[in-house]
Write an enzyme that holds these catalytic residues in place. Sequence first.
Site, PDB file in Angstrom:
ATOM      1  N   GLY A 174       0.809  -1.210   0.000  1.00 36.84           N
ATOM      2  CA  GLY A 174       0.000   0.000   0.000  1.00 36.84           C
ATOM      3  C   GLY A 174       0.846   1.265   0.000  1.00 36.84           C
ATOM      4  O   GLY A 174       0.521   2.243  -0.679  1.00 36.84           O
ATOM      5  N   CYS A 175       1.951   1.234   0.754  1.00 35.36           N
ATOM      6  CA  CYS A 175       2.806   2.423   0.836  1.00 35.36           C
ATOM      7  C   CYS A 175       3.527   2.683  -0.483  1.00 35.36           C
ATOM      8  O   CYS A 175       3.758   3.840  -0.857  1.00 35.36           O
ATOM      9  CB  CYS A 175       3.820   2.251   1.970  1.00 35.36           C
ATOM     10  N   THR A 176       3.887   1.616  -1.189  1.00 33.29           N
ATOM     11  CA  THR A 176       4.511   1.778  -2.499  1.00 33.29           C
ATOM     12  C   THR A 176       3.522   2.381  -3.493  1.00 33.29           C
ATOM     13  O   THR A 176       3.860   3.291  -4.254  1.00 33.29           O
ATOM     14  CB  THR A 176       5.042   0.433  -3.013  1.00 33.29           C
ATOM     15  N   ALA A 179       3.114   6.116  -2.549  1.00 32.43           N
ATOM     16  CA  ALA A 179       4.278   6.926  -2.910  1.00 32.43           C
ATOM     17  C   ALA A 179       4.383   7.116  -4.424  1.00 32.43           C
ATOM     18  O   ALA A 179       4.654   8.223  -4.905  1.00 32.43           O
ATOM     19  CB  ALA A 179       5.544   6.273  -2.372  1.00 32.43           C
TER      20      ALA A 179
END
Length: 280
Positions: A174-176, A179
């Site tokens: 999710g963070c990738t 970003a």
Amino acid sequence: MNHSLTFALVLGTVLAGQAQTVKTRPSAALLAMQGNAYSPAPVQAQTYRLAGRVFDPEGNPLPGATLLVKGTNQVVSTDAAGNFTLELPARTPNTLVAGYGGCEDLTLPLGPNQPQLNVHLRPILADGLDRALRVGDLAPDFDLPTTAGTTFKLSEHRGHPVVLYFYPKDGSSGCTKEACSFRDQYEDFAALGAEVIGISSDSERSHRQFTAKYDLPFPLLSDNGGQLRRKYAVPRAALGLLPGRVTYVLDGEGRVRYVFNSLTDATDHVVNAKAILQNL
């Protein structure tokens, strides 16, 4: 054969027959007992339904709050009116954990087969704050190291909007996505005069590797120990299992103009932040 002998033989035969009858014919009471012994026991329900509602610190129904029952796979979110239902193991005490962004997780004991429960959440209070950050509040100042080896101090960036997005961990799925979505739309944010700043508790080395791998054009700040996360009342998500994902949009005066909390809808943070900036 004389009459006495004949009578005795007949009487003996009759008595033997009666004795055989007594031995082979169960009494009514015995039959009743046997019937009770073989009657199937009534089937009892293995689960029951708990219903309730979650309210925010101001007493308003709270949609999107998360509820988890310890020791089970039961995890649900409240609907648009703050309602929830859970199927729980019957006849046993259970423990419910409820949480939401900017609020403390609450752990509540449940009695066996308890049918109803309303949950009132409390705000996470940072040092110097008497409640969680809201739209209109002046964002707390801070300074943290960046991936470029410099220090970012929020108060030095007055005069233009700033998007602060707190995320759980470098390299996670999710963070990738989040970003890379900020990266792909970075020129749109720049055209709106806004800075994008990513913040997590990862080390500066981890941030540099994450930045290089995905060619991120904006700085990532290292919030070691999660002190800034607490200062901004960013909760742990999934009921304490992961750091939360919360985005703040600040205007040129440093005031909060938008707060969005969602662990799962990672790219919505980007879309929503840009929409808010377009209307500042």
